[in-house]
Design a protein around this motif. Sequence first.
Motif, PDB file in Angstrom:
ATOM      1  N   VAL A 323       0.803  -1.049  -0.125  1.00  0.00           N
ATOM      2  CA  VAL A 323      -0.179  -0.124  -0.058  1.00  0.00           C
ATOM      3  C   VAL A 323       1.001   1.169   0.164  1.00  0.00           C
ATOM      4  O   VAL A 323       0.894   2.235  -0.724  1.00  0.00           O
ATOM      5  N   TYR A 324       1.850   1.360   0.969  1.00  0.00           N
ATOM      6  CA  TYR A 324       2.783   2.382   0.948  1.00  0.00           C
ATOM      7  C   TYR A 324       3.333   2.696  -0.177  1.00  0.00           C
ATOM      8  O   TYR A 324       3.630   4.000  -0.668  1.00  0.00           O
ATOM      9  N   LYS A 325       3.857   1.776  -0.931  1.00  0.00           N
ATOM     10  CA  LYS A 325       4.616   1.663  -2.344  1.00  0.00           C
ATOM     11  C   LYS A 325       3.497   2.588  -3.417  1.00  0.00           C
ATOM     12  O   LYS A 325       3.780   3.441  -4.219  1.00  0.00           O
ATOM     13  N   LYS A 326       2.334   1.748  -3.428  1.00  0.00           N
ATOM     14  CA  LYS A 326       1.433   2.200  -4.363  1.00  0.00           C
ATOM     15  C   LYS A 326       1.279   3.809  -4.210  1.00  0.00           C
ATOM     16  O   LYS A 326       0.816   4.390  -5.233  1.00  0.00           O
ATOM     17  N   ILE A 330       7.896   6.970   0.404  1.00  0.00           N
ATOM     18  CA  ILE A 330       9.209   6.186   0.043  1.00  0.00           C
ATOM     19  C   ILE A 330       9.359   5.407   1.183  1.00  0.00           C
ATOM     20  O   ILE A 330       9.338   5.653   2.559  1.00  0.00           O
ATOM     21  N   GLU A 331      10.251   4.271   0.784  1.00  0.00           N
ATOM     22  CA  GLU A 331      10.681   3.047   1.694  1.00  0.00           C
ATOM     23  C   GLU A 331      11.542   3.834   2.715  1.00  0.00           C
ATOM     24  O   GLU A 331      12.491   4.347   2.135  1.00  0.00           O
ATOM     25  N   PRO A 332      11.267   3.504   3.868  1.00  0.00           N
ATOM     26  CA  PRO A 332      12.389   4.068   4.763  1.00  0.00           C
ATOM     27  C   PRO A 332      13.699   3.257   4.930  1.00  0.00           C
ATOM     28  O   PRO A 332      13.877   2.286   4.458  1.00  0.00           O
TER      29      PRO A 332
END
Length: 332
Positions: A323-326, A330-332
């Motif tokens: 979900v975060y990616k979509k 930004i990946e931590p």
Amino acid sequence: MENKKVILSGIQPSGAMTLGTYLGALKNWATMADEFDCYYMIVDMHAITARQIPAELRKTQLTQLATYIACGLDPEKNTLFIQSHVPAHAQLGWVLNCYTMFGELSRMTQFKEKSARNAENINAGLFTYPALQAADILLYQADYVPVGDDQKQHIELTRDIAVRFNGIYGDVFKLPEPYIPKIGARIMDLQAPENKMSKSAIDDGGCVLILDKPEDIMRAFKRAVTDSETSVRYDLKNKPGISNLIQIYSACTGNTFQEIESEFSTKGYGDFKKSVGEAVVETLRPIREEAHRLIADKAHLESAYKQGAEKASRTANKTLRKVYKKIGFIEP
Ligand code: TRP
């Protein structure tokens, strides 16, 4: 294992669980582990939408976990966990808040009822409660959500949120379906059989708790409301009290309504109520004993909920990362 359909449900630790919860939910849940991949939560984050006493909330949760296990939910075969132990619920809950409309939340019957009942604490959490519930469900890509009638609207909203999200970002969420068992689903209050048996109406003596002592259970059934006739006959419309007792007796003994009617055809309501009370006492006795044994064994409960949280987190984090990616985080 991998191909099993996923079941998920949760109960609020806002008080002791009732006989209705056992016969309508837990008893069925305990039969599903072989066929499904089952997740059962204690939804502490939902519980604080109403004010809780901290020490009691802690105690209720441990008792609830012990009762889950005592009702046959084996922590090795089911994922049993506490909602706040899996931060992904809060995280996805926030995201879904941003994909849930004010108008949708305003239409939720449970919100309207709860805010009418508790006008001095209509907090934002109570209002957005269904978005958190949607996160609970969608994190695990659940196929089925076993719930009572009163939760159907929240499952429908969960689907609407998932459809909206998938429509923007592609197939991220599985669309869940409510799973409403036909029988035993609705155990009614013994004093007011037109209302569902509920812990919030405990004071009228019409609610039996799973961990109640035998003498309290017998007293509750002895006092159960019936009607002015004398025949033990299932007729939900005209004989709601007796029909509820027949349901309960049937769920505890496995006898059909017909068998019950003929067993009591020559007996009075007094005898019938006593038999129902005894059947409930015997059904709950092993559960109560096992729950009390588990409550005393804190180390065991702790290892059960830790193991559950670890397993749940693995599944939940996979969905959350996606979900975060979509959405462009930004990946931590
Ligand atoms: N709202 C549910 C109730 O009040 C509890 C709940 C929270 C739930 N999250 C859930 C039920 C997810 C099923 C699935 O009964």
